[in-house]
Each structure stands twice: as C-alpha cells, then as structure tokens.
Design an enzyme around this catalytic site. Structure first.
Site, PDB file in Angstrom:
ATOM      1  N   SER A 121      27.186   4.300  -6.405  1.00 19.22           N
ATOM      2  CA  SER A 121      26.330   5.068  -7.297  1.00 19.22           C
ATOM      3  C   SER A 121      26.942   6.443  -7.609  1.00 19.22           C
ATOM      4  O   SER A 121      28.026   6.516  -8.190  1.00 19.22           O
ATOM      5  CB  SER A 121      24.925   5.191  -6.683  1.00 19.22           C
ATOM      6  OG  SER A 121      24.010   5.737  -7.598  1.00 19.22           O
ATOM      7  N   ASP A 175      20.127  -3.485 -12.371  1.00 13.63           N
ATOM      8  CA  ASP A 175      20.093  -2.147 -11.774  1.00 13.63           C
ATOM      9  C   ASP A 175      19.198  -1.239 -12.620  1.00 13.63           C
ATOM     10  O   ASP A 175      19.488  -0.983 -13.789  1.00 13.63           O
ATOM     11  CB  ASP A 175      21.518  -1.574 -11.722  1.00 13.63           C
ATOM     12  CG  ASP A 175      21.628  -0.317 -10.878  1.00 13.63           C
ATOM     13  OD1 ASP A 175      20.636   0.432 -10.791  1.00 13.63           O
ATOM     14  OD2 ASP A 175      22.708  -0.087 -10.310  1.00 13.63           O
ATOM     15  N   HIS A 213      19.825  -1.879  -7.707  1.00 15.97           N
ATOM     16  CA  HIS A 213      20.675  -0.757  -7.291  1.00 15.97           C
ATOM     17  C   HIS A 213      20.945  -0.899  -5.796  1.00 15.97           C
ATOM     18  O   HIS A 213      20.318  -0.228  -4.958  1.00 15.97           O
ATOM     19  CB  HIS A 213      19.988   0.570  -7.612  1.00 15.97           C
ATOM     20  CG  HIS A 213      20.921   1.748  -7.606  1.00 15.97           C
ATOM     21  ND1 HIS A 213      22.047   1.811  -8.401  1.00 15.97           N
ATOM     22  CD2 HIS A 213      20.914   2.896  -6.881  1.00 15.97           C
ATOM     23  CE1 HIS A 213      22.674   2.953  -8.196  1.00 15.97           C
ATOM     24  NE2 HIS A 213      22.015   3.618  -7.267  1.00 15.97           N
TER      25      HIS A 213
END
Length: 236
Positions: A121, A175, A213
């Site tokens: 991320s 995501d 995610h």
C-alpha cells in the site's frame, strides 16, 4: 537534506549464511510487526534461508485524509485519489530514510544486486519512488496493493538503470482503498512513459480476482517464486 533520525526497524535474521536482504515497508497505520509473520514464513523456506528481512517502522504523524489522526505513516495522505495533492516533501524524506537503510546493508557487505525493496500500500508507493530513483541498481522491487506516486515528476527523477530493475506487482481487483484502477493506471504509466517491459524479467503483474486491500496465499506463493529468482540462494 537535513539529517534525519534513522528509522527504527524489526529484523528477521537469515537462517543460513546471510547473503541477501529484503527491506519491506508496511502500509498506513501498521508497523514492521505486521509483516513479521510473512518474513518468518518465507525465511523458513530453504530457498530463502540466506535472506535477512528488515521491517522498518514508520514515524507517527497526522494524516489529513483520516481527519488529522496521528498514526504511523510514511507521508501525509491528503486524499485517497490517485496523484492528487501529494505530500512530496514527506515522500522525499522517507525516500532518504529508506536509502539510509539500503546504504547500511551495502556497507555491511551486501551488494545492491542482492537487495530487494518491497512494500504494501503506502509502503508500495514508497518502494517505487525509492527504488526507481536510488543511485543503486537493486535486485528488484515488490509492490503489493500499491501505486506509483509523483507521476507528474517521476519521469525526470528515475535513475538510468531503473528500467532494468525487475518489479513484482500484486493487486486485488476488489481493493476499496488503493483501487485496482490505480494499479492499472500506474502500470500503464510504467510501460508507456518509463518503458518498462512486462514479463518475468521486467514488470510482472499479478492480479487476484476478489482480493481486497490485503494479501492472500496465492500472492505470497507468487512472491516467493519471484524472490527465489531475483535473490537466488548461493551455490553450495
């Protein structure tokens, strides 16, 4: 750049003779401890026993997109939109700090060609910014659920050797934070503007239908195979 306090890190040592290093950068609100189980799991593989893992901890700072809440963060996130109102000074500070960790490994005897920089991320964004602009040609970059930051400037910032650095990119189609669209746009930029070739020796895109995610077992299996290729175990 003014002297900055070195990053605090968690180290998972190699279980065989140390000849390679993975420096893995966590995401927003996390710490190096969040990725310790992955480092330990991969470190138990005989093919990766020579690899030391360095898991840095982000400093705590207010994050605008989360209402100014103070949390571990590599830079301020002002909006979750791609390439919108980016905290360039904060990103460059973190790039400097990650380069310090790379330098320390090189000074300890590990050549840049035996060092992988990776992240999840926000850490994936920092992996790209650091890995594409560093003066050293690393073994590879691993980007999990990340995005390419500073797209308006990075073309002028990339190192001469950056286009020859293998990239593993993993992303889930569902995501909700770093949307799959951001992955697609980032990868398209790397291919069209930075001239990365897609393939096992260049930019390896790994898409996971339904993954949000997070990471998943299939992604970690693919990452393991990629690490075995770019950080091969020493010949006995």
């Amino acid at each position: 750049m003014a002297s900055l306090a070195p990053l605090k890190t968690l180290v998972v040592n190699a279980t065989a003779k140390h000849t390679a290093t993975v420096l893995f950068v966590h995401g927003l609100g996390d710490s190096g401890y969040g990725w310790e189980p992955v480092a330990q799991m991969l470190g138990r593989e005989k093919s990766l026993a020579h690899v030391k893992w360095i898991l840095p901890h982000a400093p705590e700072q207010p994050v605008s997109a989360n209402g100014g809440m103070v949390m571990p963060s590599w830079f301020d996130i002002r909006t979750f939109s791609l390439n919108s109102d980016e905290d360039e000074p904060g990103m460059l500070r973190t790039t400097h700090l990650l380069n310090q960790l790379i330098t320390a490994e090189v000074d300890s005897g590990i050549p840049p060609a035996n060092i992988v920089l990776g992240g999840f991320s926000q850490g994936g964004a920092m992996t790209l910014l650091t890995g594409l602009t560093t003066e050293r040609k690393l073994a590879g970059l691993a980007v999990l659920s990340g995005w390419l930051p500073l797209a308006g400037k990075i073309k002028a910032m990339v190192s001469d050797h950056a286009r020859k650095v293998p990239i593993f990119w993993g992303h889930g189609t569902d995501d909700p934070i770093v949307r799959f669209e951001y992955c697609q746009r980032s990868v398209a930029f790397l291919k069209s503007e930075l001239k990365f070739a897609e393939g096992p020796d260049g930019l390896s895109l790994n898409v996971y239908p339904g993954m949000q995610h997070a990471t998943c077992n299939q992604e970690l299996i693919a990452l393991k195979a990629w690490l075995e290729k770019v950080l091969p175990a020493p010949q006995a």
